[in-house]
Design a protein around this motif. Structure first.
Motif, PDB file in Angstrom:
ATOM      1  N   LEU A   1       0.879  -1.096  -0.024  1.00  0.00           N
ATOM      2  CA  LEU A   1      -0.084  -0.009  -0.016  1.00  0.00           C
ATOM      3  C   LEU A   1       0.824   1.221   0.006  1.00  0.00           C
ATOM      4  O   LEU A   1       0.653   2.078  -0.732  1.00  0.00           O
ATOM      5  CB  LEU A   1      -0.891  -0.021   1.174  1.00  0.00           C
ATOM      6  N   ALA A   2       1.877   1.221   0.866  1.00  0.00           N
ATOM      7  CA  ALA A   2       2.758   2.304   0.838  1.00  0.00           C
ATOM      8  C   ALA A   2       3.645   2.757  -0.292  1.00  0.00           C
ATOM      9  O   ALA A   2       4.030   3.698  -0.810  1.00  0.00           O
ATOM     10  CB  ALA A   2       3.659   2.189   1.898  1.00  0.00           C
TER      11      ALA A   2
ATOM     12  N   ALA B   1       0.036   4.306  -2.419  1.00  0.00           N
ATOM     13  CA  ALA B   1      -0.127   5.649  -1.557  1.00  0.00           C
ATOM     14  C   ALA B   1      -1.081   6.806  -2.289  1.00  0.00           C
ATOM     15  O   ALA B   1      -1.849   7.295  -1.553  1.00  0.00           O
ATOM     16  CB  ALA B   1       1.099   6.161  -1.208  1.00  0.00           C
ATOM     17  N   CYS B   2      -0.917   6.945  -3.684  1.00  0.00           N
ATOM     18  CA  CYS B   2      -1.491   8.021  -4.187  1.00  0.00           C
ATOM     19  C   CYS B   2      -2.803   7.591  -4.524  1.00  0.00           C
ATOM     20  O   CYS B   2      -3.889   8.368  -5.100  1.00  0.00           O
ATOM     21  CB  CYS B   2      -0.779   8.566  -5.677  1.00  0.00           C
ATOM     22  N   HIS B   3      -3.372   6.423  -4.247  1.00  0.00           N
ATOM     23  CA  HIS B   3      -4.786   5.693  -4.584  1.00  0.00           C
ATOM     24  C   HIS B   3      -5.507   5.621  -3.293  1.00  0.00           C
ATOM     25  O   HIS B   3      -6.634   4.820  -3.348  1.00  0.00           O
ATOM     26  CB  HIS B   3      -4.566   4.438  -5.617  1.00  0.00           C
ATOM     27  N   ARG B   4      -5.009   5.883  -2.218  1.00  0.00           N
ATOM     28  CA  ARG B   4      -5.426   5.475  -0.690  1.00  0.00           C
ATOM     29  C   ARG B   4      -7.049   5.881  -0.939  1.00  0.00           C
ATOM     30  O   ARG B   4      -7.894   5.204  -0.275  1.00  0.00           O
ATOM     31  CB  ARG B   4      -4.802   6.299   0.470  1.00  0.00           C
ATOM     32  N   ASP B   5      -7.545   6.970  -1.596  1.00  0.00           N
ATOM     33  CA  ASP B   5      -8.833   7.488  -1.163  1.00  0.00           C
ATOM     34  C   ASP B   5      -9.833   6.673  -2.305  1.00  0.00           C
ATOM     35  O   ASP B   5     -10.990   6.879  -2.236  1.00  0.00           O
ATOM     36  CB  ASP B   5      -8.881   8.836  -1.442  1.00  0.00           C
TER      37      ASP B   5
ATOM     38  N   LEU C   1      -9.395   3.298  -2.308  1.00  0.00           N
ATOM     39  CA  LEU C   1      -9.463   1.986  -1.749  1.00  0.00           C
ATOM     40  C   LEU C   1     -10.120   1.956  -0.338  1.00  0.00           C
ATOM     41  O   LEU C   1     -10.155   2.924   0.431  1.00  0.00           O
ATOM     42  CB  LEU C   1      -8.095   1.551  -1.283  1.00  0.00           C
TER      43      LEU C   1
ATOM     44  N   ILE D   1      -9.983  -0.376   2.646  1.00  0.00           N
ATOM     45  CA  ILE D   1      -9.194  -1.518   3.294  1.00  0.00           C
ATOM     46  C   ILE D   1      -9.838  -1.807   4.867  1.00  0.00           C
ATOM     47  O   ILE D   1     -10.421  -0.780   5.427  1.00  0.00           O
ATOM     48  CB  ILE D   1      -7.796  -0.859   3.796  1.00  0.00           C
TER      49      ILE D   1
ATOM     50  N   LEU E   1      -1.103   2.681   8.038  1.00  0.00           N
ATOM     51  CA  LEU E   1      -2.467   3.680   7.517  1.00  0.00           C
ATOM     52  C   LEU E   1      -2.769   4.361   8.722  1.00  0.00           C
ATOM     53  O   LEU E   1      -2.333   4.093   9.911  1.00  0.00           O
ATOM     54  CB  LEU E   1      -3.566   2.773   7.193  1.00  0.00           C
TER      55      LEU E   1
ATOM     56  N   ASP F   1     -11.057   1.681   6.445  1.00  0.00           N
ATOM     57  CA  ASP F   1     -12.340   2.138   6.146  1.00  0.00           C
ATOM     58  C   ASP F   1     -13.412   1.346   6.958  1.00  0.00           C
ATOM     59  O   ASP F   1     -14.567   1.735   7.181  1.00  0.00           O
ATOM     60  CB  ASP F   1     -12.409   1.759   4.679  1.00  0.00           C
TER      61      ASP F   1
END
Length: 330
Positions: free
Chosen positions: A81-82, A86-90, A92, A94, A129, A133
């Motif tokens: 994820l890191a 990282a630039c796609h966290r929003d 995803l 999790i 993180l 979510d």
């Protein structure tokens, strides 16, 4: 360096609203119970995550003790994820869970506030993180007051360590009380995660699906292929090296033997419908309300792609659903 497919949202992956909420989940979600621990091929694990995201899978499902060893699936997924997402966290979703055996001592499992908060903090560190979510109580605790367990979930949401609360494997009576307690605490239960498949239809027979639908709670089901029994590999017996052939696995030889005649009949039905048995099984769970998503595992990228191909199969018509009911009733 990973560059995501710019066409990942081109319509190949359908998304469904999770109950009466603002959250949309992919019809197929990636479960990280197996294949992401330190004992597994991490080159393949990373490739599976990348391919899943490129195919529109935006939900990765974990728990504190996934591995083996415990915690290692979260460590590995957290690293990817890191480094890759990282630039796609929003984009995803999790999820993680706490409640099963995790560490030694009296607070290493079950549903105490001590266990849930310690576990969630550990999961966030492993996943790298600030929040998950969805945070689940993984199983009901027979001894800890339900008010304490639900209070911990509610506080996790109120503190922003989780956006939503979920429950997994709670039996009907305790599930209904837990949902009511959360509501009284100002936190709604977003989602319920039970085992569910053609061969294990208890959420139907116990009226849970109808109740969840009435309450606006989504259902994300695990083991939709019944621990591999609905893949077609067991119609001619138990192959050497298969999950049922290993004494340490969750799937036992006697379970396959008990279901063998059903497996033969279902495999024949799938062939008549022009699809493999595992595609029939996935289409079946997705035809049931209030199922919002089916959790699948994958050992390889090819296996992931094969499961996702089920979404291209036609929806099951009423006649076919009726024949499945005859073979394996609720």
């Amino acid at each position: 360096m990973f560059t995501a497919d710019p066409h990942r949202y081109d319509g190949r992956m359908p998304y469904r609203r999770c109950g009466k909420s603002g959250l949309l989940l992919p019809e197929i979600s990636l479960g990280c119970w197996h294949n992401f621990g330190h004992a597994d091929d991490q080159h393949e694990a990373r490739a599976i995550l990348r391919r899943a995201f490129d195919r529109g899978i935006t939900h990765f499902d974990l728990a504190n003790n996934y591995g083996p060893p415990y915690g290692s699936a979260e460590e590995n997924v957290g690293r990817y994820l890191a480094e890759d997402f990282a630039c796609h966290r929003d984009e995803l979703v999790i999820s993680s869970k706490a409640g099963h055996d995790m560490w030694q001592g009296p607070y290493g499992e079950w549903g105490s506030r001590k266990h849930l908060f310690s576990s969630l903090d550990q999961s966030l560190r492993r996943l790298r993180l600030d929040y998950v979510d969805i945070f689940y109580s993984h199983r009901p605790d027979p001894d800890t007051p339900l008010e304490e367990t639900m209070g911990a979930l509610a506080t996790a949401v109120q503190q922003g360590k989780a956006l939503y609360a979920g429950l997994s494997k709670y039996p009907p009576k305790k599930l209904k009380r837990a949902v009511a307690l959360l509501k009284d605490m100002g936190v709604r239960c977003l989602i319920y995660q039970p085992p569910y498949s053609i061969l294990n239809r208890w959420p139907e027979s116990k009226g849970i699906h109808d109740w969840l639908d009435e309450k606006g709670i989504g259902s994300i089901v695990f083991s939709p292929l019944a621990q591999g029994m609905l893949t077609g590999k067991y119609t001619d017996g138990i192959p050497e090296g298969s999950r049922a052939a290993r004494a340490e696995g969750f799937l036992q030889t006697n379970q396959v033997e008990e279901q063998h005649q059903k497996l033969i009949a279902l495999d024949g039905l799938a062939k008549e419908a022009g699809m493999p048995l595992h595609h029939l099984a996935l289409r079946w769970v997705l035809a049931k309300r209030p199922v919002v998503s089916a959790l699948i595992g994958a050992r390889t990228v090819a296996q992931l792609d094969d499961s996702l191909a089920a979404l291209q199969a036609p929806e099951l018509d009423k006649a076919l659903l009726a024949r499945i009911d005859e073979i394996s009733p609720a």
